[in-house]
Design an enzyme around this catalytic site. Structure first.
Site, PDB file in Angstrom:
ATOM      1  N   ASN A 198      75.811 -15.779 -17.944  1.00 27.83           N
ATOM      2  CA  ASN A 198      75.804 -14.799 -16.868  1.00 27.83           C
ATOM      3  C   ASN A 198      75.582 -15.557 -15.555  1.00 27.83           C
ATOM      4  O   ASN A 198      75.431 -16.787 -15.560  1.00 27.83           O
ATOM      5  CB  ASN A 198      74.745 -13.706 -17.100  1.00 27.83           C
ATOM      6  CG  ASN A 198      73.327 -14.267 -17.221  1.00 27.83           C
ATOM      7  OD1 ASN A 198      72.983 -15.276 -16.602  1.00 27.83           O
ATOM      8  ND2 ASN A 198      72.499 -13.617 -18.025  1.00 27.83           N
ATOM      9  N   GLU A 231      72.364 -17.654 -15.328  1.00 31.79           N
ATOM     10  CA  GLU A 231      72.436 -18.868 -16.145  1.00 31.79           C
ATOM     11  C   GLU A 231      73.363 -19.908 -15.522  1.00 31.79           C
ATOM     12  O   GLU A 231      73.100 -21.110 -15.591  1.00 31.79           O
ATOM     13  CB  GLU A 231      72.898 -18.495 -17.558  1.00 31.79           C
ATOM     14  CG  GLU A 231      71.864 -17.687 -18.324  1.00 31.79           C
ATOM     15  CD  GLU A 231      72.457 -16.849 -19.448  1.00 31.79           C
ATOM     16  OE1 GLU A 231      71.666 -16.251 -20.207  1.00 31.79           O
ATOM     17  OE2 GLU A 231      73.693 -16.774 -19.555  1.00 31.79           O
ATOM     18  N   ASP A 281      74.909  -9.995 -25.599  1.00 31.23           N
ATOM     19  CA  ASP A 281      75.198 -10.111 -27.031  1.00 31.23           C
ATOM     20  C   ASP A 281      76.506  -9.394 -27.372  1.00 31.23           C
ATOM     21  O   ASP A 281      77.309  -9.874 -28.174  1.00 31.23           O
ATOM     22  CB  ASP A 281      74.069  -9.485 -27.864  1.00 31.23           C
ATOM     23  CG  ASP A 281      72.727 -10.167 -27.654  1.00 31.23           C
ATOM     24  OD1 ASP A 281      72.703 -11.285 -27.134  1.00 31.23           O
ATOM     25  OD2 ASP A 281      71.709  -9.551 -28.018  1.00 31.23           O
TER      26      ASP A 281
END
Length: 348
Positions: free
Chosen positions: A209, A212, A284
């Protein structure tokens, strides 16, 4: 761009033919649900009158749930504690009909548990119980041996590395998996965290993302600066020899960049308007959908579009939940085609 209903139906049907090896940090998501009607006289905090509690599979195990919900077969591999929570974790897997053969119990670890306290359908507090240090050498050896066995005997179509910085995906484990996957021509997709960000080389898909990406590249990249995001992705792909890179951008949608032999393909897709309840677990879901598409060599735009829709769908629910495969298919048909529902299309 758009796609035909037949293409979507065939794609979702093909998901059921796939077997996905998921390696990473697993955990229990423990929820305490209640009602808040007053503030505590002991401290300025809400008092939650407990109404129910439940435990759910979290981390890489939630990826396994997403894979199963989409019709494919998950093979989950990780290390948990040799403790009561570890037994409970395996019971949760068995309840979902997910095999436990890839789960190793270690006396050196505890089973990660995230306790979330929900009051009036809003998260008020989270308490984490965990050991996040790297695996011991002995545990690393056991995990690598288990992964080798699963790759050799389970006819895996794709590998997901789901990194939550809890110590399971060490540098040695990562390097070994990538080496094995390349030897057996199995694509690897990665949902990274900061600690091992630069360890993932020569893989098929890398999905950070924006937070990150900022942390991993040590760059201050604004959410709305798509050009800078594109430049950062291009530089990182070249440096790490990564075929495709997908960055989730919360309310600004999703960006995907793929390098082929002949061209560079880029798409920035806007987020669909939704009532967001909780973003937990959205990553996820995105990596699960993207992985199945990559395993089937789905084109870049459709992979990005389906992943974008799926990530938004799960954000409409409080708590970590897997995407509903039928709901995703229906919404994909509505948003990416002429708008017929699955039932309408099947009845024609």
């Amino acid at each position: 761009m758009n796609v035909s209903q037949q293409t979507l139906l065939q794609l979702f049907k093909a998901f059921s033919q796939l077997k996905v090896l998921i390696v990473g940090d697993v955990m229990i998501d423990s929820y305490l649900w209640g009602k808040v009607e007053r503030i505590s006289p002991e401290a300025p905090v809400p008092v939650v009158l407990l109404e129910k509690r439940n435990n759910m599979l979290g981390g890489a195990a939630n990826v396994a749930l997403n894979i199963k919900s989409l019709g494919a077969e998950p093979v989950l591999c990780s290390i948990i504690g040799n403790d009561l929570k570890g037994s409970e974790f395996c019971s949760l897997l068995e309840h979902e009909n997910i095999l436990t053969k890839g789960i190793i119990h270690s006396d050196n670890r505890i089973t990660t548990t995230k306790f979330r306290i929900i009051g009036n359908n809003a998260q008020l507090l989270r308490v984490d119980e965990e050991i996040d240090s790297d695996l011991s050498e002995n545990d690393e050896n056991h995990l690598i041996s288990k992964i080798e066995h699963l790759i050799l005997h389970d006819e895996v179509n794709i590998i997901i590395l789901q990194d939550y910085n809890k110590g399971v995906l060490t540098e040695r484990v990562i390097e070994h998996i990538i080496k094995l996957s390349n030897a057996h021509d199995i694509p690897v997709v990665v949902d990274p965290k900061k600690k091992n960000f630069s360890c993932y080389k020569s893989i098929d898909l890398f999905k950070p993302n924006l937070k990150e990406l900022r942390e991993g590249l040590k760059q201050d990249i604004e959410l709305t600066n798509i050009e800078k995001i594109k430049q950062a992705c291009a530089q990182w792909q070249e440096k790490q020899n990564i075929k495709s890179l997908m960055v989730t951008l919360s309310e600004n949608g999703l960006f995907m960049r793929e390098v082929t032999e002949n061209e560079v393909i880029e798409y920035h897709l806007a987020a669909h308007l939704r009532k967001i309840a909780d973003v937990s677990g959205a990553g996820d879901t995105v990596i699960s959908v993207a992985s199945l598409c990559r395993a089937l060599k789905t084109d870049t735009w459709l992979t990005a579009a389906l992943s974008n829709i799926a990530g938004g769908l799960v954000c409409e629910h409080v708590g970590v939940v897997p995407v509903n495969g039928e709901q995703l298919l229906n919404e994909a048909i509505e948003l990416l085609t002429s708008g017929l529902t699955v039932k309408q299309f099947m009845n024609e």
